[in-house]
Scaffold this motif. Structure first.
Motif, PDB file in Angstrom:
ATOM      1  N   PHE A  32       0.839  -1.207   0.000  1.00  0.00           N
ATOM      2  CA  PHE A  32       0.000   0.000   0.000  1.00  0.00           C
ATOM      3  C   PHE A  32       0.874   1.257   0.000  1.00  0.00           C
ATOM      4  CE2 PHE A  32      -4.589  -0.812   0.557  1.00  0.00           C
ATOM      5  CZ  PHE A  32      -4.557  -2.199   0.494  1.00  0.00           C
ATOM      6  N   ALA A  41       1.910   1.971  -3.456  1.00  0.00           N
ATOM      7  CA  ALA A  41       0.858   2.710  -4.153  1.00  0.00           C
ATOM      8  C   ALA A  41       0.919   4.192  -3.751  1.00  0.00           C
ATOM      9  CB  ALA A  41      -0.502   2.127  -3.817  1.00  0.00           C
ATOM     10  N   PRO A  97     -13.124   8.372  -1.453  1.00  0.00           N
ATOM     11  CA  PRO A  97     -12.087   7.671  -2.222  1.00  0.00           C
ATOM     12  C   PRO A  97     -12.338   7.736  -3.720  1.00  0.00           C
ATOM     13  CG  PRO A  97     -13.504   6.125  -1.035  1.00  0.00           C
ATOM     14  CD  PRO A  97     -13.791   7.486  -0.502  1.00  0.00           C
ATOM     15  N   THR A 105      -8.230   8.032  -2.624  1.00  0.00           N
ATOM     16  CA  THR A 105      -8.190   6.571  -2.649  1.00  0.00           C
ATOM     17  C   THR A 105      -7.131   6.036  -1.704  1.00  0.00           C
ATOM     18  OG1 THR A 105      -8.940   6.515  -4.943  1.00  0.00           O
ATOM     19  CG2 THR A 105      -7.749   4.598  -4.118  1.00  0.00           C
ATOM     20  N   ILE A 106      -5.908   6.581  -1.818  1.00  0.00           N
ATOM     21  CA  ILE A 106      -4.832   6.009  -1.020  1.00  0.00           C
ATOM     22  C   ILE A 106      -4.993   6.409   0.445  1.00  0.00           C
ATOM     23  CG2 ILE A 106      -3.138   7.867  -1.323  1.00  0.00           C
ATOM     24  CD1 ILE A 106      -2.529   4.068  -1.228  1.00  0.00           C
ATOM     25  N   PHE A 121      -7.912   6.697   2.092  1.00  0.00           N
ATOM     26  CA  PHE A 121      -8.831   5.697   2.645  1.00  0.00           C
ATOM     27  C   PHE A 121      -8.213   4.318   2.591  1.00  0.00           C
ATOM     28  CE2 PHE A 121     -11.922   9.053   2.068  1.00  0.00           C
ATOM     29  CZ  PHE A 121     -12.776   8.854   3.132  1.00  0.00           C
ATOM     30  N   GLY A 122      -7.434   4.048   1.529  1.00  0.00           N
ATOM     31  CA  GLY A 122      -6.804   2.741   1.413  1.00  0.00           C
ATOM     32  C   GLY A 122      -5.923   2.436   2.608  1.00  0.00           C
ATOM     33  N   PHE A 155      -6.431  -3.749  -4.678  1.00  0.00           N
ATOM     34  CA  PHE A 155      -6.562  -2.509  -5.459  1.00  0.00           C
ATOM     35  C   PHE A 155      -7.577  -2.707  -6.581  1.00  0.00           C
ATOM     36  CE2 PHE A 155      -1.803  -1.590  -4.482  1.00  0.00           C
ATOM     37  CZ  PHE A 155      -2.152  -1.256  -3.190  1.00  0.00           C
ATOM     38  N   LEU A 165     -11.108  -2.916  -5.287  1.00  0.00           N
ATOM     39  CA  LEU A 165     -11.664  -1.620  -4.875  1.00  0.00           C
ATOM     40  C   LEU A 165     -11.976  -0.762  -6.099  1.00  0.00           C
ATOM     41  CD1 LEU A 165      -9.356  -0.942  -1.833  1.00  0.00           C
ATOM     42  CD2 LEU A 165     -11.803  -1.422  -1.790  1.00  0.00           C
ATOM     43  N   PHE A 208     -12.842   3.098  -6.735  1.00  0.00           N
ATOM     44  CA  PHE A 208     -11.626   3.778  -6.279  1.00  0.00           C
ATOM     45  C   PHE A 208     -10.760   4.134  -7.484  1.00  0.00           C
ATOM     46  CE2 PHE A 208     -11.038   2.771  -1.540  1.00  0.00           C
ATOM     47  CZ  PHE A 208     -12.401   2.790  -1.327  1.00  0.00           C
ATOM     48  N   ASN A 209      -9.678   4.887  -7.250  1.00  0.00           N
ATOM     49  CA  ASN A 209      -8.892   5.386  -8.380  1.00  0.00           C
ATOM     50  C   ASN A 209      -7.430   4.966  -8.363  1.00  0.00           C
ATOM     51  OD1 ASN A 209     -11.167   6.932  -9.236  1.00  0.00           O
ATOM     52  ND2 ASN A 209     -10.730   8.266  -7.503  1.00  0.00           N
ATOM     53  N   PHE A 210      -7.134   3.781  -7.843  1.00  0.00           N
ATOM     54  CA  PHE A 210      -5.720   3.364  -7.827  1.00  0.00           C
ATOM     55  C   PHE A 210      -5.118   3.425  -9.222  1.00  0.00           C
ATOM     56  CE2 PHE A 210      -6.990   1.271  -3.847  1.00  0.00           C
ATOM     57  CZ  PHE A 210      -5.938   1.660  -3.048  1.00  0.00           C
ATOM     58  N   MET A 227       1.888   1.330 -11.602  1.00  0.00           N
ATOM     59  CA  MET A 227       2.034   0.877 -10.215  1.00  0.00           C
ATOM     60  C   MET A 227       1.538  -0.553 -10.081  1.00  0.00           C
ATOM     61  SD  MET A 227       0.021   0.493  -7.260  1.00  0.00           S
ATOM     62  CE  MET A 227      -1.307   1.695  -7.230  1.00  0.00           C
ATOM     63  N   VAL A 274       3.753  -3.626  -8.408  1.00  0.00           N
ATOM     64  CA  VAL A 274       3.317  -4.402  -7.244  1.00  0.00           C
ATOM     65  C   VAL A 274       3.114  -5.856  -7.638  1.00  0.00           C
ATOM     66  CG1 VAL A 274       1.492  -4.670  -5.534  1.00  0.00           C
ATOM     67  CG2 VAL A 274       2.273  -2.394  -6.171  1.00  0.00           C
TER      68      VAL A 274
END
Ligand code: HEA
Ligand code: HEA
Ligand code: CUA
Ligand SMILES: [Cu+2]
Lengths: 372, 203, 642
Positions: free
Chosen positions: B45, B48, B132, B139-140, B142-143, C296, C299, C305-307, C318, C322
């Motif tokens: 995480f 990210a 998020p 996002t990150i 809340f992640g 990720f 989500l 979500f916006n990863f 990314m 990962v």
């Protein structure tokens, strides 16, 4: 060393017999490597070498073959000889081999040897990498914008101030081109096998590769990164033209771009302008000038005798539909998806690639043969 | 864990006692290894986070269109969580000294403090002012905090069991693995939060 | 009936799953009620129910089956009950269908279960080859095809190679180090039962609207995040497989560190134990990364979500970093245990000590460390910062050195031995050649300029199969043939075995060698259709692959029939020295009456009178658990008094 071998036989190695075996093995190994390398070099692995980059990469390949074949041969030969000389013969079920636990000298050799070789290879590879990616020494190089989208390519040029877009790639021979690659949806990968170079198209950033085409002709442009249903069909053509001919092509495109609608890029070629369009031919063959791919490649249509199974069967899909619907389906394929098919399979770039005349002709033709 | 250490019926047919080739308590070693992989989850995480905040061109960080992170509130929350580690330590030392009351009180306060932390965290989510779905930074945020919140929840479940058993008369000066090992996990959760707080809120 | 539902077991499991289904629906609907519609649109569709169910139902299954009972009981604070070994060992086939705490039973469960998935995954490969036999569309459309190779790879990696190694190790490793069982038998049972959850999920994806997940086993974002529902079956299924392997790895590490027999120092451990030690380190450190990468995706996909949404500041690259930070180490997770098997087989069947034992152990650790420094060699053409490619190229190439050390040491072990060329040995020798070939093509891929051309072509597919089939699968076959007598107490039919080996070797090479060529010639991977120039080779490949399939069926027939009617095996048919061969075949329910004492190395063949472990004079099986940890023969105080 052979003394304490618990296998009490003359042919047990180590003694003079064994040394002879080892030299025999050496001979066999060298011969096999020679043959292997020869094969590796004779087989023509690569597609036509269409760029200066290709030469360097192909040479690297040859070097790698020469360096690695011996290692493979070594392993195989030792295995075969061992299996032959040392296999358990009747009556030897209770025997053991000599308790040899190791040999520092050997271990150093087979650690250092490959290590040195590999470092050497890496340095060489680094030099090659540097060469194939460096910018041309003199002159400003041509930039072509490559836009990927599910499932088609479009290429934007900016020639002496004039912008235009095509679905087929045209580049002059012998001049370095920088391709700036972008995507409108997911990952794709811009690859012309004959040029050896490829790079992913990544959402949000612009990636690039450099190529100096050196061989005239037409080559496939391939999408090499899985991008969904149409990945396998995301193909276009790259044309390498002599400089003069390329300029003439640019001429043609810029003039029509000048005249053409905003956003430019009406292909059309001979079929362009006002004159009559052979819609059926267009449907079956597409338009080579603008690169509009043939509808018949993907769609079944009785009248045109096409059988493509990628898209809907038009004879049934268009039954009872009117011009408006057909027109929309061509310029904006996702507006109404036939049941059983997915969005984003049909290229959405026909409105850029076909002239108004071509489009109308096509719509009329389809309405006539399939609509009612 | 106690089960193994209880003497059992005489005519019991079972495996030979395993040889102990290491001084470390197996359960403890297991927990430590588990924590290593937990650290790696957070590591992913944080990767990210690193890409979104640093690597991306044009990457920005809070405040984003006026909305900033409640650093102060989270600071108070940090203090609460850290103090819960201290009370937990108190409980552990008490039982080692055979002081049952100290252990029970310590475990109970630890549990309550953890609960408070979680409550404040949720409250912060409600009022933080972005979602998020709005942007990758959200996002990150809340992640990472959510991932940690999940760990706090797991930790609280463990603490609840331990506390419960503490009041049921378990554990003694000799046998307190059942308290030690969830304790290690809780300390890990606390330390992780300090890192999260530093990277997300302070830096 | 009620008692049925209260006792752990299948009835309760099914009941729990029904409850979980209901729960998922309820939750989904209440969330739908609670939230505004715009943002949580995904939750507005029945998909949300499926997604929640995909997590809830497998967990309910595990609870119902009784994987957690003991822990619940323990946690509820009731006085802990003495361990009666009721859940230990197997007397009938039923005992294989419940959580069982016997590492030998679990080992068999693993192996059988994994091979089932080899056949399912292989069947999909057959379908792919049938489709690819000719250019143009044969009988599966593009989306089905993408689904086929994605599931093919995912099953064979996450449900065959990784677990089957865990299974073999589960069976022999505790025996080898003289332990009565694994350190955490219940965790061990749980980690097996997590696997079916993963496997069934991935297979069920074919029933999902829009077809199974079809973005490759790499599931690159953002493609994965805009796929139909099927994608989630991979995203969530992988979580269960991952949890399983982490739990097993913990178990192995703790077992190896704390439960070795007296006298078994680290450098007296068999190399298979070393290999699994190294592998478990990889698993514990790397696996959380794939878990996270799929979180990720989950989500992004389900909650928006916006990863990976570059428009909102997310970063698709990314994902690849990962993902590969796990998945490169994963390829060694799929190879190192095989190295261990090969060391056992070659040493025993060549009647010689493993050449350079210490270097063999150290090279494993070297591979573990280097393995974490090379992930971006999968991203040479991904458009990442270009400078990263150089260090990655060097580290990747350097990995060939420790691997080479192992290959050469095995060759030296063969030299002047007394080679028993039975099936397992043949597969070991085949492995040496085939894996070297695959490894070398790997080193070529490490050279960036070449990779730029061949990346994402069939050259990669060739590499994959030379290392995974010619590498991992050959070692697995070798291992199964080697330990078959120990596990079943019977011998396999050697004649069929040899036929299996030779057919496999031939068809394997005819299938995958030409892929190097068509790859370099420019055939991209992951395509249902291809240019006519590749037609001939693809036909050859397809035909050969069917042969390969049939040869694999031959293996299935052989082991199944031999397990029933094979010739009885003695305790130690190979005259091996390691401990698992010193007990009966199959081993007694608690492995040893008394833990043996290790006095020498595991491979001292040819050393006059050398022994690895000595066994205390056997004593009555009534052993008081809780007795002193020394393997004394005198009954201990609390012990077996009349
Ligand atoms: C068991 C699994 C396994 C193993 C062990 C390996 C081992 C190696 N792999 Fe492979 N690899 C995969 C499975 C595996 N790989 C998979 C599944 C993919 C595709 C993923 C996907 O995209 O789907 C892949 C992809 C892959 C790529 C990316 C290609 C691309 O997508 O563009 C690269 C690039 O560097 C690579 C390199 C290597 C190297 C250098 C090794 C080395 O470890 C090999 C070392 C071994 C040897 C070299 C042979 C023995 C050594 C000697 C005899 C000494 C002398 C030899 C020399 C000096 C050359 N692999
Ligand atoms: C351990 C891993 C493993 C194993 C064992 C295999 C085994 C096989 N694989 Fe696969 N494969 C991968 C791992 C593996 N593969 C991976 C990681 C990819 C990349 C996926 C991606 O791109 O995302 C891949 C991709 C892949 C592709 C490329 C797909 C594409 O990119 O378009 C192909 C194509 O030919 C292929 C073929 C085969 C074949 C013919 C076998 C054969 O060896 C199978 C032999 C076994 C059987 C056939 C089963 C036994 C027989 C039966 C069940 C009865 C049925 C038999 C008949 C009808 C004759 N595999
Ligand atoms: Cu675009 Cu594949
Ligand atoms: Cu790799």
């Amino acid at each position: 060393m052979g003394e304490e071998s618990t296998r009490g036989e003359p042919d047990a190695v180590g003694g003079p017999v064994g040394r002879r075996r080892i030299s025999q093995m050496l001979v066999v190994g060298l011969l096999a490597s020679a043959v292997g390398i020869a094969l590796g070099l004779i087989i023509d692995w690569f597609p036509a070498d269409g760029s200066t980059q290709a030469d360097k990469i192909d040479t690297l390949w040859d070097v790698l073959i020469i360096c690695s074949v011996p290692f493979f041969v070594l392993v195989v030969v030792v295995v075969l000889f061992a299996a032959h000389d040392f296999r358990m013969r009747p009556g030897q079920e209770q025997l053991d081999g000599p308790p040899i636990h190791g040999n520092t000298k050997l271990e150093v050799i087979w650690t250092a040897g490959p290590a040195i070789l590999l470092v050497a290879l890496c340095s060489y590879a680094y030099i090659v990498l540097h060469d194939i990616e460096k910018a041309p020494a003199a002159g400003n190089e041509r930039v072509v914008e490559v836009h990927a989208q599910q499932f088609t390519w479009t290429f934007s040029y900016n020639e002496n101030g004039q912008k235009f877009t095509t679905a087929q790639l045209y580049v002059p021979e012998g001049k370095s081109v920088r391709f700036n690659v972008t995507t409108r949806d997911v990952l794709h990968d811009f690859w012309v096998p004959a040029w050896r170079m490829k790079i992913d198209a990544v959402p949000g950033i612009t990636t690039h590769i450099r190529v100096t085409p050196k061989r005239l002709g037409t080559y496939p442009v391939v999408c090499a990164e899985l991008c969904g249903l149409g990945h396998a069909f995301m193909r276009q053509t790259a044309h390498v033209l002599p400089a003069a001919e390329f300029d003439r092509w640019v001429q043609k495109m810029t003039t029509r771009a000048g005249g053409g609608a905003a956003g430019g890029g009406e292909g059309g070629g001979a079929a362009g302008g006002g004159e009559k369009v052979d819609a059926k031919a267009l449907f079956m063959k597409g338009d080579s000038a603008s690169g509009a791919t043939a509808c018949g490649a993907c769609h079944k249509l009785a009248d045109a005798g096409t059988v493509g199974g990628v898209g809907p069967d038009l004879d049934t899909a268009l039954k009872g539909r009117d011009k408006a619907f057909i027109h929309e389906s061509i310029v904006d394929p996702n507006a109404d998806i036939t049941k059983g098919f997915d969005a984003n399979i049909m290229p959405a770039n026909y409105k850029d690639l076909l002239t108004g005349a071509q489009l109308d002709a096509l719509v009329d033709y389809l309405e006539e043969v399939a609509g009612k | 864990m106690e089960a193994a250490s209880l003497p059992v019926a005489h005519d019991h047919h079972g495996p030979p006692p395993a040889n102990r080739s290491s001084r470390v308590e197996p359960a403890l070693l297991g927990m430590l290894l588990f924590i290593i992989s937990e650290i790696m989850v957070f590591g992913a995480f944080f990767t990210a986070y690193f890409f979104i905040r640093v690597v991306n061109e044009g990457a920005t960080w809070f405040p984003i269109d006026g909305v900033d992170l409640p650093v102060a509130v989270a600071g108070v929350n940090t203090a609460i969580l850290v103090s819960s580690s201290l009370t937990l330590h108190w409980a552990q030392t008490s039982i080692k000294a055979g002081n049952r009351f100290g252990m029970q009180a310590g475990m109970f306060t630890t549990f309550l403090l953890g609960l408070t932390f979680l409550f404040i965290q949720i409250n912060e989510y409600v009022h933080v002012g972005f979602a998020p779905q709005d942007h990758a930074q959200g996002t990150i945020f809340f992640g990472l905090t959510g991932l940690h919140g999940a760990h706090v929840t797991i930790g609280l479940v463990l603490l609840a069991m331990v506390t419960w058993r503490a009041f049921r008369g378990h554990f003694s000066a000799e046998h307190h693995d059942g308290l030690e090992i969830p304790g290690v996990y809780w300390h890990f959760v606390d330390i992780m939060w300090i890192i999260v707080y530093m990277t997300i809120y302070v830096l | 009936m009620i008692t049925q539902l209260r006792r752990p077991g299948w009835p309760r499991a099914i009941f729990a799953m029904l409850l979980a289904g209901a729960f998922s629906t309820a939750l989904s609907w209440s969330v739908r009620a609670a939230y505004g519609h715009d943002r949580f649109e995904h939750l507005l569709q029945a998909q949300s129910i499926v997604i929640i169910a995909m997590i809830a139902v497998p967990l309910a299954f595990l609870v119902g089956l009784g994987c957690f009972d003991y822990w619940f009981y323990w946690a509820s604070g009731r006085p802990t009950r003495p361990e009666d070994h009721s859940s230990h060992g197997a007397t009938s086939w039923r005992d294989y269908l419940r959580p069982n705490t016997d590492h030998k039973v679990i080992g068999v469960q693993y192996i059988v279960h994994s091979f089932a998935f080899l056949f399912i995954g292989g069947l999909m490969a057959m379908l792919m080859r049938a489709e690819l036999a000719q250019p143009g569309r044969q009988f599966v459309d593009a989306s089905t095809f993408n689904g086929l190779f994605s599931v093919h790879a995912s099953l064979l990696i996450f449900l065959f190679v990784i677990p089957v190694f865990a299974g073999i190790a589960n069976y022999v490793l505790p025996l080898m180090i003289g332990a009565p069982d694994m350190a955490f038998p219940r965790l061990n049972a749980l980690s097996f039962w997590l696997l079916p959850c993963a496997g069934i999920l991935m297979l069920l994806s074919f029933l999902a609207p829009g077809g199974s997940f079809a973005s490759g086993w790499t599931a690159y974002a953002p493609l994965a995040t805009d796929q139909p529902l099927g994608q989630m079956f991979f995203t969530i299924g992988v979580q269960f497989a991952g949890a399983s392997s982490i739990a097993t790895a913990l178990n192995f590490l703790v077992t190896i560190i704390t439960m070795r027999a007296p006298g078994m120092s680290f450098f007296r451990m068999p190399l298979l134990v070393w290999a699994n030690f190294a592998t478990s380190l990889l698993v514990v450190i790397a696996t959380p990364f794939i878990a996270a990468s799929q979180f990720f995706v989950l989500l992004d996909w389900s909650l928006g979500f916006n990863f990976f949404d570059s428009e909102r500041g997310g970063d698709p690259l990314m994902y690849q970093h990962v993902f590969w930070f796990y998945s490169h180490p994963a390829v060694y997770i799929m190879m190192l245990p095989g190295f261990g098997i090969i060391s056992e087989v070659i040493a025993t069947k060549a009647r010689k000590p493993v050449f350079g034992y210490r270097m063999m152990a150290f090279s494993l650790l070297a591979i573990v460390i280097l393995g974490f420094t090379v992930w971006a060699h999968h991203m040479f053409v991904s458009g990442m910062q270009s400078w990263i490619r150089i260090p990655m190229m060097v580290t990747t190439a350097i990995i060939a050195v420790p691997t080479g050390i192992k290959i050469f040491s095995w060759l030296a072990t063969l030299w002047r031995g007394v080679l028993r060329l039975d099936t397992s040995m043949l597969f070991a020798l085949g492995f040496l050649a085939m894996f070297t070939c695959g490894g070398i093509s790997g080193v070529m891929l490490a050279m960036v300029p070449l990779d730029i051309h061949v990346s994402d072509t069939y050259f990669i597919v060739a590499h994959i199969h030379y290392v995974l089939f010619g590498g991992s699968l050959f070692t697995i076959f070798a291992g199964v043939y080697h330990w078959f007598p120990k596990i079943t107490g019977r011998h396999v039919d050697e004649r069929l075995g040899k036929i299996h080996f030779w057919t496999t070797l031939v068809f394997f090479n005819v299938t995958f060698a030409p892929m190097h060529l068509i790859g370099v010639e420019g055939m991209p991977r992951r395509v249902a259709d291809y240019a006519d120039q590749f037609a001939t080779w693809n036909l050859v490949i397809s035909l050969a692959s069917f042969g390969l399939g049939l040869s694999t069926l031959l293996f299935a027939y052989n082991v199944l029939s031999s397990a029933r009617g094979g010739a009885r095996a003695t305790a130690n048919p190979w005259r091996a020295l390691t401990l698992e061969w010193q007990v009966s075949s199959p081993p007694p329910i608690f492995n040893f009456d008394a833990v043996p004492t290790v006095v020498g190395g595991p491979y001292e063949f040819g050393v006059p009178g050398a022994v690895h472990g000595i066994f205390a004079p056997t004593r009555p099986a009534e052993v008081p658990a809780g007795a002193a940890a020394t393997p004394s023969t005198t009954p201990t105080p609390g012990g077996s008094a009349p």
